[in-house]
Design a protein around this motif. Sequence first.
Motif, PDB file in Angstrom:
ATOM      1  N   LEU B 397      38.217  61.428  50.767  1.00  0.00           N
ATOM      2  CA  LEU B 397      38.355  61.066  50.283  1.00  0.00           C
ATOM      3  C   LEU B 397      37.829  62.096  48.873  1.00  0.00           C
ATOM      4  O   LEU B 397      36.795  61.718  48.542  1.00  0.00           O
ATOM      5  N   THR B 398      38.811  60.913  47.908  1.00  0.00           N
ATOM      6  CA  THR B 398      38.072  61.878  46.582  1.00  0.00           C
ATOM      7  C   THR B 398      38.378  60.269  45.902  1.00  0.00           C
ATOM      8  O   THR B 398      39.565  59.213  46.078  1.00  0.00           O
ATOM      9  N   VAL B 399      37.689  60.025  44.488  1.00  0.00           N
ATOM     10  CA  VAL B 399      37.521  58.728  43.973  1.00  0.00           C
ATOM     11  C   VAL B 399      37.766  59.244  42.747  1.00  0.00           C
ATOM     12  O   VAL B 399      36.754  59.942  42.113  1.00  0.00           O
ATOM     13  N   SER B 400      38.225  58.120  42.381  1.00  0.00           N
ATOM     14  CA  SER B 400      38.344  58.343  40.075  1.00  0.00           C
ATOM     15  C   SER B 400      37.974  56.955  39.406  1.00  0.00           C
ATOM     16  O   SER B 400      38.622  56.158  39.692  1.00  0.00           O
ATOM     17  N   PRO B 401      37.037  56.833  38.652  1.00  0.00           N
ATOM     18  CA  PRO B 401      36.949  55.657  38.310  1.00  0.00           C
ATOM     19  C   PRO B 401      37.495  55.254  37.348  1.00  0.00           C
ATOM     20  O   PRO B 401      38.371  56.246  36.666  1.00  0.00           O
ATOM     21  N   ASP B 402      37.678  54.192  36.971  1.00  0.00           N
ATOM     22  CA  ASP B 402      39.023  53.661  35.960  1.00  0.00           C
ATOM     23  C   ASP B 402      38.280  53.966  34.512  1.00  0.00           C
ATOM     24  O   ASP B 402      36.904  53.523  34.072  1.00  0.00           O
ATOM     25  N   ARG B 403      38.653  54.937  33.264  1.00  0.00           N
ATOM     26  CA  ARG B 403      37.726  54.808  32.226  1.00  0.00           C
ATOM     27  C   ARG B 403      37.457  53.600  31.407  1.00  0.00           C
ATOM     28  O   ARG B 403      37.207  53.677  30.735  1.00  0.00           O
ATOM     29  N   ASN B 404      38.237  53.468  30.944  1.00  0.00           N
ATOM     30  CA  ASN B 404      39.311  52.924  30.179  1.00  0.00           C
ATOM     31  C   ASN B 404      39.920  51.625  30.634  1.00  0.00           C
ATOM     32  O   ASN B 404      41.302  51.596  31.046  1.00  0.00           O
ATOM     33  N   PRO B 405      40.094  50.258  30.979  1.00  0.00           N
ATOM     34  CA  PRO B 405      38.139  49.935  30.640  1.00  0.00           C
ATOM     35  C   PRO B 405      37.240  50.495  31.815  1.00  0.00           C
ATOM     36  O   PRO B 405      37.365  49.798  32.933  1.00  0.00           O
ATOM     37  N   PRO B 406      35.922  50.193  31.400  1.00  0.00           N
ATOM     38  CA  PRO B 406      34.936  50.981  32.250  1.00  0.00           C
ATOM     39  C   PRO B 406      34.736  49.812  33.148  1.00  0.00           C
ATOM     40  O   PRO B 406      34.377  49.496  34.974  1.00  0.00           O
ATOM     41  N   PHE B 407      34.475  48.180  32.725  1.00  0.00           N
ATOM     42  CA  PHE B 407      34.589  47.570  33.307  1.00  0.00           C
ATOM     43  C   PHE B 407      35.274  46.043  33.277  1.00  0.00           C
ATOM     44  O   PHE B 407      35.356  45.746  32.014  1.00  0.00           O
ATOM     45  N   MET B 408      35.314  45.422  33.467  1.00  0.00           N
ATOM     46  CA  MET B 408      36.158  44.051  33.712  1.00  0.00           C
ATOM     47  C   MET B 408      35.131  43.181  34.311  1.00  0.00           C
ATOM     48  O   MET B 408      34.265  42.531  34.957  1.00  0.00           O
ATOM     49  N   LEU B 409      34.753  41.831  33.145  1.00  0.00           N
ATOM     50  CA  LEU B 409      34.195  40.649  33.247  1.00  0.00           C
ATOM     51  C   LEU B 409      35.804  39.640  33.736  1.00  0.00           C
ATOM     52  O   LEU B 409      36.516  39.233  33.345  1.00  0.00           O
ATOM     53  N   MET B 410      34.999  39.544  34.989  1.00  0.00           N
ATOM     54  CA  MET B 410      35.924  37.965  35.522  1.00  0.00           C
ATOM     55  C   MET B 410      35.101  36.282  35.147  1.00  0.00           C
ATOM     56  O   MET B 410      35.045  36.003  34.965  1.00  0.00           O
ATOM     57  N   LYS B 411      36.249  35.487  35.115  1.00  0.00           N
ATOM     58  CA  LYS B 411      35.615  34.506  35.132  1.00  0.00           C
ATOM     59  C   LYS B 411      34.554  34.249  35.944  1.00  0.00           C
ATOM     60  O   LYS B 411      34.153  33.109  34.974  1.00  0.00           O
ATOM     61  N   ASP B 412      34.578  34.268  36.767  1.00  0.00           N
ATOM     62  CA  ASP B 412      33.676  33.841  37.414  1.00  0.00           C
ATOM     63  C   ASP B 412      32.106  34.361  36.726  1.00  0.00           C
ATOM     64  O   ASP B 412      31.019  33.975  37.228  1.00  0.00           O
ATOM     65  N   GLY B 413      32.261  35.347  36.145  1.00  0.00           N
ATOM     66  CA  GLY B 413      30.952  36.029  35.088  1.00  0.00           C
ATOM     67  C   GLY B 413      30.495  37.690  36.028  1.00  0.00           C
ATOM     68  O   GLY B 413      30.009  37.852  36.513  1.00  0.00           O
ATOM     69  N   SER B 414      31.316  37.663  37.445  1.00  0.00           N
ATOM     70  CA  SER B 414      31.126  38.739  38.345  1.00  0.00           C
ATOM     71  C   SER B 414      31.663  39.837  37.680  1.00  0.00           C
ATOM     72  O   SER B 414      32.445  39.487  36.821  1.00  0.00           O
ATOM     73  N   VAL B 415      31.324  41.134  38.151  1.00  0.00           N
ATOM     74  CA  VAL B 415      31.567  42.520  37.152  1.00  0.00           C
ATOM     75  C   VAL B 415      32.879  42.807  38.200  1.00  0.00           C
ATOM     76  O   VAL B 415      32.469  43.050  39.219  1.00  0.00           O
ATOM     77  N   ARG B 416      33.707  43.917  37.607  1.00  0.00           N
ATOM     78  CA  ARG B 416      34.928  44.244  38.453  1.00  0.00           C
ATOM     79  C   ARG B 416      35.486  45.780  37.951  1.00  0.00           C
ATOM     80  O   ARG B 416      35.217  45.470  36.803  1.00  0.00           O
ATOM     81  N   ASN B 417      35.389  46.354  38.820  1.00  0.00           N
ATOM     82  CA  ASN B 417      35.629  47.977  38.969  1.00  0.00           C
ATOM     83  C   ASN B 417      36.766  48.238  39.372  1.00  0.00           C
ATOM     84  O   ASN B 417      37.092  47.915  40.077  1.00  0.00           O
ATOM     85  N   ALA B 418      37.700  48.781  38.664  1.00  0.00           N
ATOM     86  CA  ALA B 418      38.521  49.795  39.298  1.00  0.00           C
ATOM     87  C   ALA B 418      38.521  51.288  39.154  1.00  0.00           C
ATOM     88  O   ALA B 418      38.224  52.436  38.314  1.00  0.00           O
TER      89      ALA B 418
END
Lengths: 178, 513
Positions: B397-418
């Motif tokens: 398994l290898t993982v590469s996180p999204d760099r742009n945008p680093p995170f995303m604020l969701m409607k309910d205030g949760s934080v999402r990463n891709a």
Amino acid sequence: MPGEYGYPNLNDNDWIWGGTLTDIETTLTHGIRWEGSDATRVNYMPAFDGMFDAGQVAALTSHVLSLSGKAKPNATGAVLFTENCAACHGATGAGLPAMGAPALNDAIWLYGGSEAAVRKQILAPRHGVMPGWKDRLDPATIKMLAAYVHSRGGGQQAAPAAEPATDVAQAPMAETDG
Amino acid sequence: MADQKEPERITPSAGKPRDWSGALGSAAPQPAPAAAGPAKIELYEKGKTVHNKRIDGPFRRFKWLVMLVTLAVYYITPWIRWDRGPYAPDQAVLVDLAHRRFYMFDIEIWPHEFYFVAGLLIMAGIGLFIVTSAVGRAWCGYACPQTVWTDLFQHIDRFFDGDRNARARLDKAPWTAGKITRRTSKWAVYLVISFWTGGAWIMYFADAPTLTYDFWRGEAATVAYATVAILTGTTFWLGGFMREQVCVYMCPWPRIQAAMLDEKSLIVTYKDWRGEQRGSLKKAAKNPEAYGDCIDCLQCVAVCPTGVDIREGQQIGCITCGLCIDACDRVMKEIGRPRGLIDYATLEQCEAEAAGAPAKPAWKALLRPRVFIYFGVWGAIGAAMLFALGARTHTDLTVSPDRNPPFMLMKDGSVRNAYTLRLRNMEARPRDMEVAMVGLPQGAVMWTEAVSMDNAAPVQVIAVPANETKVVRAYVMVPPGAAADSFSFRLTSLDEQREQDLAETRFAMPGNE
């Protein structure tokens, strides 16, 4: 696609005009408040400057912020909200995508979520314009674009009668190397 | 070639002074005839066709055997089938460039494991060191493709044009209809063999039966035709015409080997203290005291595939194939002398024998520290690779996180990463794999494009096709207010192996970017 100030972020799950594939496709085709299409999405929030006194504006602003837990609810604001805002934004501020009324009870603010920003939007709302692409892109390209935007993490599923285009967004990717 | 500078080393006894200028496989340059104007300086010797004489003997038979085995391995290997199940090719040895896989019987190498191939190349290199320090240029003499194909083509010469003398005569003969017929038919056979050689090569890179079918229907890839054309051309030219010139002038390996040989390496040696003074049987009969065993019959030169005179000493043209030993041993037998006037021996042994020590069997030269050290290194690399091969998991398994945008604020205030996850399934069967998150706060969930946010859950099961790396875009969401930073994805294969792999990454959110 993080979205600049005043431009909606397309990665999140907040959709002013709806986030299903057909919603996104319609927005892409006809634009928002765009003169080039009769079917463009259009709404105009009235400006409340001059309709309320300073105290009423403060109360209403505070009430709007309370919908997402950022301020305490107040009775004056609640009455003003029900009379002036709830028709479009809903009694709880959940918004109404069919009319393009943004949700006010979530963490996402197109023009900012501070008290000053909310007051400014009540008094003098801004109305962003997006051009439609029907004259510049063919329908197939627009469908692909819609699928792409939908796939960016916030796309919503349509009601049970799902359109076949859903498959495009869910096509698995595979690559052969390590 | 250190020994060239100290010729006394192998010429301890009296004999005629040796002409070392011939050590590069050429005779002394002929002085240009004094014509009008300045003499033209020749920088290299003009190539002479070698017409080697037919010979039989133990080394010739060994050469036949090696030729048979190497050619068989080369031509037949791609046609061996090997069952790997329905999801992988059934060719035993296949370099699948298109899909970036290298199959060798039960071993399958992926591009990220190219170090195995590098290890094999290192082993091949050290293997040649072992062979060189033990048995000298045995590779050149028996197994080198240039030697094998040259040998094959020389046999074809013999089949069409007769043995040494007949071939030399025909070379000089005018171009009559008969000669033209012989030459064209011989070259046609050259061409067929060359074509077959080039054709066999491409079989290693695709399914052999399919490629053969496509090839003759004109539907194979252009690169296949180009490769066959190039290899047909080089085989025809290098095997049919260049021959020993390749060894003497083109190949770097004799130079490298010359630097690696020492006084303890086995080489083909003319034992001059026994052979000199050379002279015909008649002369020797008149004056037995003055003459050695060499009757100057030139059989050693006649049978040599590279046309050298081994009696001049070790030289770059000598590929140590041992055919001169076969020839000389026959002559010695006929004149009633002991065999081994020309023999495999080390320089050290030659000196000892010249000083009167008894002859030692050649195999004893193999047992010396240098050979053991090379063998130890070679064996250690091989063992390490076998261990690595046995211990490798077939899940990665290898993982590469999204760099742009680093995170995303969701409607309910949760934080999402891709994240982009690459799930590698090296088994030749489809497998379900479970992806979980280790080190994230309670309530963290994930989903993929295929299942959408409605099915967000702490773990997801993903079907990975056989023999593939599946790329999945995954979203991880942490509930409002929870803090998160470094964490790992854990991949588990949902079969009896339950292979696991952890991939570290981090969760970006406001405040920790």
